[in-house]
Design an enzyme around this catalytic site. Sequence first.
Site, PDB file in Angstrom:
ATOM      1  N   ASP A   1     -14.207  36.455  21.893  1.00 18.58           N
ATOM      2  CA  ASP A   1     -13.473  37.716  21.780  1.00 18.58           C
ATOM      3  C   ASP A   1     -13.543  38.542  23.057  1.00 18.58           C
ATOM      4  O   ASP A   1     -12.968  39.621  23.118  1.00 18.58           O
ATOM      5  CB  ASP A   1     -13.986  38.541  20.596  1.00 18.58           C
ATOM      6  CG  ASP A   1     -15.397  39.059  20.804  1.00 18.58           C
ATOM      7  OD1 ASP A   1     -16.222  38.343  21.427  1.00 18.58           O
ATOM      8  OD2 ASP A   1     -15.690  40.187  20.346  1.00 18.58           O
TER       9      ASP A   1
ATOM     10  N   ASP B   1     -20.945  37.189  17.926  1.00 19.92           N
ATOM     11  CA  ASP B   1     -20.561  38.558  17.568  1.00 19.92           C
ATOM     12  C   ASP B   1     -19.091  38.811  17.900  1.00 19.92           C
ATOM     13  O   ASP B   1     -18.650  38.612  19.025  1.00 19.92           O
ATOM     14  CB  ASP B   1     -21.442  39.571  18.294  1.00 19.92           C
ATOM     15  CG  ASP B   1     -22.919  39.406  17.962  1.00 19.92           C
ATOM     16  OD1 ASP B   1     -23.226  38.898  16.867  1.00 19.92           O
ATOM     17  OD2 ASP B   1     -23.758  39.768  18.806  1.00 19.92           O
TER      18      ASP B   1
ATOM     19  N   CYS C   1     -27.197  31.328  32.743  1.00 16.85           N
ATOM     20  CA  CYS C   1     -26.814  31.018  31.362  1.00 16.85           C
ATOM     21  C   CYS C   1     -26.019  32.143  30.701  1.00 16.85           C
ATOM     22  O   CYS C   1     -25.371  31.912  29.686  1.00 16.85           O
ATOM     23  CB  CYS C   1     -28.047  30.664  30.520  1.00 16.85           C
ATOM     24  SG  CYS C   1     -29.311  31.935  30.385  1.00 16.85           S
TER      25      CYS C   1
ATOM     26  N   ASP D   1     -19.065  42.752  15.130  1.00 23.12           N
ATOM     27  CA  ASP D   1     -19.754  43.189  16.340  1.00 23.12           C
ATOM     28  C   ASP D   1     -20.061  44.669  16.196  1.00 23.12           C
ATOM     29  O   ASP D   1     -19.455  45.363  15.373  1.00 23.12           O
ATOM     30  CB  ASP D   1     -18.866  42.950  17.565  1.00 23.12           C
ATOM     31  CG  ASP D   1     -19.649  42.925  18.865  1.00 23.12           C
ATOM     32  OD1 ASP D   1     -20.880  43.107  18.844  1.00 23.12           O
ATOM     33  OD2 ASP D   1     -19.015  42.729  19.921  1.00 23.12           O
TER      34      ASP D   1
ATOM     35  N   ASP E   1     -18.299  31.800  20.208  1.00 22.08           N
ATOM     36  CA  ASP E   1     -19.120  32.977  20.438  1.00 22.08           C
ATOM     37  C   ASP E   1     -19.530  33.461  19.051  1.00 22.08           C
ATOM     38  O   ASP E   1     -18.944  33.068  18.036  1.00 22.08           O
ATOM     39  CB  ASP E   1     -18.304  34.044  21.184  1.00 22.08           C
ATOM     40  CG  ASP E   1     -19.087  35.319  21.431  1.00 22.08           C
ATOM     41  OD1 ASP E   1     -20.265  35.227  21.828  1.00 22.08           O
ATOM     42  OD2 ASP E   1     -18.520  36.403  21.210  1.00 22.08           O
TER      43      ASP E   1
END
Length: 178
Positions: A126, A9, A99, A15, A7
């Site tokens: 996360d 961010d 998606c 983030d 992933d």
Amino acid sequence: MKLVILDRDGVINQDRDDFVKNTLEWIPLDKSLEAVANLTQSGWHVVVATNQSGIGRGLFDVHALNAMHEKMHRLVNQAGGRIDAVFICPHTANDKCGCRKPMPGMVQDIAERFNVRLEGLPMIGDSLRDLEAIAAVGGQPILVRTGKGEKTLAAGNLPAGTLVFDNLFEAATHLIAG
């Protein structure tokens, strides 16, 4: 082929509750660039899979997103690493697309594009939706405590077999060790 999905961010970069909207707000997390470099130098292919509903919400456009990803690629390259591809979902939750994580569509697209098996495929994220996306196809969910990770861990309900690490560097070190 050894492939890991990350992933973006909260895993590679900081983030923000108000979305990362430009290159000034795209700030790498401590040792994340080094983690990608270590993976690359150990023979891993690194692919980023990121929900970017800020596009669908009109908070930034594709040009801003491309600029953020150019910065990410440049900094990773300078650290000695490589990101092989970036897959994005620009949709909002209301779009009900296949998606957007936690749906597994992006993960399935990555596996097809790189011709890798979904079973056991590691994905580092996360948030619960990252873990659910990979668990839905029999992959290996890996949670980092950075970004929303601590909140995700505290909330519980992690998919069975989820591995937990303090950050991307520690998760990468685990994968490299085999």
